[in-house]
Design an enzyme around this catalytic site. Sequence first.
Site, PDB file in Angstrom:
ATOM      1  N   ASP A 100      33.999  32.842  43.147  1.00 20.95           N
ATOM      2  CA  ASP A 100      33.384  32.971  44.469  1.00 20.95           C
ATOM      3  C   ASP A 100      31.958  33.489  44.339  1.00 20.95           C
ATOM      4  O   ASP A 100      31.533  33.895  43.256  1.00 20.95           O
ATOM      5  CB  ASP A 100      34.225  33.899  45.369  1.00 20.95           C
ATOM      6  CG  ASP A 100      34.732  35.136  44.633  1.00 20.95           C
ATOM      7  OD1 ASP A 100      34.113  35.534  43.628  1.00 20.95           O
ATOM      8  OD2 ASP A 100      35.739  35.710  45.058  1.00 20.95           O
ATOM      9  N   ASP A 114      44.108  44.079  50.490  1.00 17.91           N
ATOM     10  CA  ASP A 114      44.724  43.324  51.598  1.00 17.91           C
ATOM     11  C   ASP A 114      45.460  42.074  51.108  1.00 17.91           C
ATOM     12  O   ASP A 114      45.872  41.244  51.912  1.00 17.91           O
ATOM     13  CB  ASP A 114      43.653  42.934  52.638  1.00 17.91           C
ATOM     14  CG  ASP A 114      42.590  41.991  52.072  1.00 17.91           C
ATOM     15  OD1 ASP A 114      42.648  41.654  50.866  1.00 17.91           O
ATOM     16  OD2 ASP A 114      41.693  41.577  52.839  1.00 17.91           O
ATOM     17  N   HIS A 131      44.181  39.682  49.135  1.00 12.27           N
ATOM     18  CA  HIS A 131      43.382  38.466  48.925  1.00 12.27           C
ATOM     19  C   HIS A 131      43.256  38.119  47.448  1.00 12.27           C
ATOM     20  O   HIS A 131      43.376  38.986  46.583  1.00 12.27           O
ATOM     21  CB  HIS A 131      41.998  38.575  49.596  1.00 12.27           C
ATOM     22  CG  HIS A 131      41.026  39.501  48.955  1.00 12.27           C
ATOM     23  ND1 HIS A 131      40.164  40.303  49.671  1.00 12.27           N
ATOM     24  CD2 HIS A 131      40.752  39.774  47.649  1.00 12.27           C
ATOM     25  CE1 HIS A 131      39.409  40.997  48.844  1.00 12.27           C
ATOM     26  NE2 HIS A 131      39.741  40.703  47.618  1.00 12.27           N
ATOM     27  N   GLU A 140      41.005  35.623  52.387  1.00 13.88           N
ATOM     28  CA  GLU A 140      41.518  36.775  53.125  1.00 13.88           C
ATOM     29  C   GLU A 140      42.834  36.409  53.822  1.00 13.88           C
ATOM     30  O   GLU A 140      43.173  35.225  53.920  1.00 13.88           O
ATOM     31  CB  GLU A 140      40.485  37.214  54.165  1.00 13.88           C
ATOM     32  CG  GLU A 140      39.126  37.619  53.578  1.00 13.88           C
ATOM     33  CD  GLU A 140      39.147  38.981  52.887  1.00 13.88           C
ATOM     34  OE1 GLU A 140      40.230  39.456  52.469  1.00 13.88           O
ATOM     35  OE2 GLU A 140      38.069  39.586  52.750  1.00 13.88           O
TER      36      GLU A 140
HETATM   37  P1  PGA Z   1      38.413  44.860  42.485  1.00 12.67           P
HETATM   38  O1  PGA Z   1      38.561  43.734  43.569  1.00 12.67           O
HETATM   39  O2  PGA Z   1      38.652  44.194  41.172  1.00 12.67           O
HETATM   40  O3  PGA Z   1      37.007  45.351  42.593  1.00 12.67           O
HETATM   41  O4  PGA Z   1      39.431  45.889  42.790  1.00 12.67           O
HETATM   42  C1  PGA Z   1      39.566  42.778  43.439  1.00 12.67           C
HETATM   43  C2  PGA Z   1      39.409  41.740  44.513  1.00 12.67           C
HETATM   44  O5  PGA Z   1      38.857  42.068  45.575  1.00 12.67           O
HETATM   45  O6  PGA Z   1      39.842  40.602  44.304  1.00 12.67           O
END
Ligand code: PGA
Length: 260
Positions: free
Chosen positions: A66, A135, A137, A142
């Site tokens: 992304d 959450d 995702h 999301e």
């Molecule tokens: P993080 O984020 O590795 O910074 O915990 C993971 C994500 O949002 O997919």
Amino acid sequence: MEVVIVEDRCAGADLVADAICRLAMKGSCVLGLATGSTPEAVYDELARRAFTGRLDTSGIKAFLLDEYTGLPADHEASFTEVIRRQVVERLGLGPEAVLGPNGLASDLESEAKRYDASIAASGGVDLQLLGIGSDGHIGFNEPGSSLGSRTRIKTLNPATVSDNSRFFEGVESRVPKHVLTQGIGTILEARHLILMAWGKAKAHAVAACVEGPITSMVPASALQLHPHTTVVVDEAAAQHLRLSDLYRATYAAKPSWQRI
Ligand code: PGA
């Protein structure tokens, strides 16, 4: 879904780096790279192995999961820039080896389609690294994202904006509101998915991903549909898994020739 519960993120990174090294030894491999805190230990381990000659980087190509829209490519929080620092430079990859969606494209919808096509044209992703949001995702899909979605523009959940503000001097208003993200359908086309999670803040999301129903409310639960998903979690992130004893016993009994 295989669940591997490791002592800490270093042990997890070692396991994941082993899988990448085995692929790289085959001469050509296409990786899917995630950003955020989760994969950093893997990138550190890959850098160590490249430095000591234990990782052959000559055939590595990669696609980003992304990218924010509207951030200059050299902005320190843009994922292109993060991956340049954490992976491209340290593994000595060429400028064309790692591609990401262009968040500055004038036509973002066409860019999303072009990006999916470029992944397909490469022969597809051999091994996709994934973190998980608190959450649920994956990528920036999301809750509520279509489980069949392709690369497209998404609006960030305010919870994700808050989580990611740490990469923007803690100022939420500096976090872009929109992103281009591989869709869940795109992600599921990779041949091997490795989802990693470290720390208790991810424990509920991990349990919902692995043991909950498949639902767009928890985008990571779509990984249950994939024939080769490995979930690598530390003890803290595993704490809400109801079947953790089964996962430990299964992994301990795995024949040594059968890797993740
Ligand atoms: P993080 O984020 O590795 O910074 O915990 C993971 C994500 O949002 O997919």
